[in-house]
Write an enzyme that holds these catalytic residues in place. Sequence first.
Site, short mmCIF file in Angstrom:
data_model
loop_
_atom_site.label_atom_id
_atom_site.label_comp_id
_atom_site.label_asym_id
_atom_site.label_seq_id
_atom_site.Cartn_x
_atom_site.Cartn_y
_atom_site.Cartn_z
N HIS A 285 0.84 -1.21 0.00
CA HIS A 285 0.00 0.00 0.00
C HIS A 285 0.87 1.26 0.00
O HIS A 285 0.57 2.22 0.70
CB HIS A 285 -0.94 0.01 1.21
CG HIS A 285 -2.04 -1.01 1.14
ND1 HIS A 285 -3.21 -0.79 0.45
CD2 HIS A 285 -2.12 -2.27 1.63
CE1 HIS A 285 -3.99 -1.86 0.56
NE2 HIS A 285 -3.35 -2.78 1.27
N ASP A 348 -0.98 -4.65 6.08
CA ASP A 348 -1.97 -5.53 5.44
C ASP A 348 -1.63 -5.79 3.98
O ASP A 348 -0.93 -5.00 3.34
CB ASP A 348 -3.37 -4.89 5.51
CG ASP A 348 -3.38 -3.48 4.90
OD1 ASP A 348 -2.44 -2.72 5.18
OD2 ASP A 348 -4.32 -3.17 4.14
N GLU A 349 -2.15 -6.89 3.49
CA GLU A 349 -2.18 -7.20 2.05
C GLU A 349 -0.86 -6.93 1.35
O GLU A 349 -0.85 -6.36 0.25
CB GLU A 349 -3.29 -6.38 1.37
CG GLU A 349 -4.67 -6.66 1.92
CD GLU A 349 -5.74 -5.77 1.31
OE1 GLU A 349 -6.81 -6.29 0.99
OE2 GLU A 349 -5.52 -4.55 1.16
N ALA A 350 0.24 -7.36 1.95
CA ALA A 350 1.56 -7.14 1.33
C ALA A 350 1.82 -8.26 0.32
O ALA A 350 2.76 -9.05 0.46
CB ALA A 350 2.63 -7.08 2.40
#
Length: 545
Positions: A285, A348-350
Amino acid sequence: MRMALSGQRLRRVTVVVAALLTIGSASAASGMSASAASAPPSMANRVVPEPAVVQPSSAQYRITAGTTINVQSGSAETTAIATGLASLLRPSTGFALPVVNSSLQLHRRTTHGITLMLSGSSNLGPEGYQLDVTNSAVVIVAAQNAGLFYGVQTLRQLLPAAADARTRQSVQWIVPGGHISDQPRFPYRGAMLDVSRHFFGVPVVERLIDEISLYKVNTLHLHLSDDQGWRIAIASWPNLTIHGGSTEVGGDAGGFFTQAQYMQIVAYAKAHYVTIVPEIDGPGHTNAALSSYAQLNCNNVAPPLYTGTDVGFSSLCVSKSVTYQFEQDVLTELANITPGPYLHIGGDEAQSTSLADYTTFESKELPIVAAVGKTPIGWHDVTKINPPTSFIAQFWGTTTTDTATAAAAARGNKVIMSPANKAYLDMMYTPATKLGQNWAAYIEVKDAYSWDPGNYLTGVTGSSVLGVEGPIWSETLLNMANIEFMAFPRLPALAELGWSPESTHNWASFQARLGAQGPRWTVEGVNFYASPQIPWAPGTKGGVD
Ligand code: TNX
């Protein structure tokens, strides 16, 4: 638990019946039939979140031109709370409502008017309060000013909705009588605003603080960086905002907070007993940062700015030392303008970072947060690296089991509950909702209300749970009206899960009390979703999607 529940209900019912009987005989004595008298307002079924103990009486306090708001002299903070109440009520009532500093020892039973008192008693906890309403007085007592502020929020909800109007209203300003004794179940009751996907300026954030603090929400998490925009000025890395803050989802001009504006938000929040939790997301992100500084990329090539809504494509360069200099500089500047105890590090969401790199990154990032004197919060993804127990995990999954988060809780990490299929305020209410997304669920009001944050995720119960947070992701949200439509009425539902004792949890009771908020939001101009699940009180006008 069940026994205690029915016992408590029974007591409430008994008190209400006693109150009705009193009114009935009073009406008969005045020659009016009981059925002709309109039902008097009651303290029961009015307040969100439901207070721990509510004991209605037949008394009524009426605010008049002669009412004063009394505080003990010596506390400037208490005087500020009293002044806030007076400023709120002066336009609608047309009364002077002077704030009177009393050097006399105020007494619960003998005072007149509205009184805010600090007592030495600590059994109310740091945020608890007691509210007593008799025919002659309203008295709010708390151990600390936060409790007095919450007592005032309860008092606001006991008054007619017209109290929140900005022009003079001809209404009887009656506060229904009785006793409330109240304190929160969880210390952390939060909302999150994503100012990265779409940027929202200081007035929007301040209005949101006004709206959430009425429901005793005490934390506002600001998602300040993401692929689509970097929103807080960092003096040592100026291009983050000059370039990285220049656009947003859809390609419009973005924006950012100067550090002075951020500090203005922090101060406004503090005056509403709200702590700001700033988030700088990483290692994923991060496209806005990568686009602003080529050296943060492993290939030294800055990607273009991104205005779409995909996730999982960006990563800071884990192997470069400049990455940690960057984190150190950013978190140091942010810590210097953040008086609250927390820094949120995302995580998150790496999906574009290998597990080995992710572990390396977080293992270097967490000590930086500690070194700048803050407690780290991150999305629950970080629990897979076995972070130290000082780390607080924010659970956003859609399942009721998560092995890594449960293992972290077993080791002593605290957890904030934001399950996406219950608490994500960007989820559509129904398939007909125009705003929002639906990847986690459709979340109607009953879905947002019907779960227990203290007993939801396997292995994460009781004292492991720090509290609840409702994130407002903004991929589809363009303005305050959009934000309000998604947050109301679901944020008050989450606020009740965070504040009220589990023993008071009851959908029918919540429906009635939430329905009573409709006229207030209508008066305040809050653009809310008038869910067909709720019996909205007369005077409610729903908002638009
Ligand atoms: C997931 S869950 C995200 C956000 C999105 C959101 C949209 C999590 C921590 N990240 O990047 O904005 O879904 O619902």
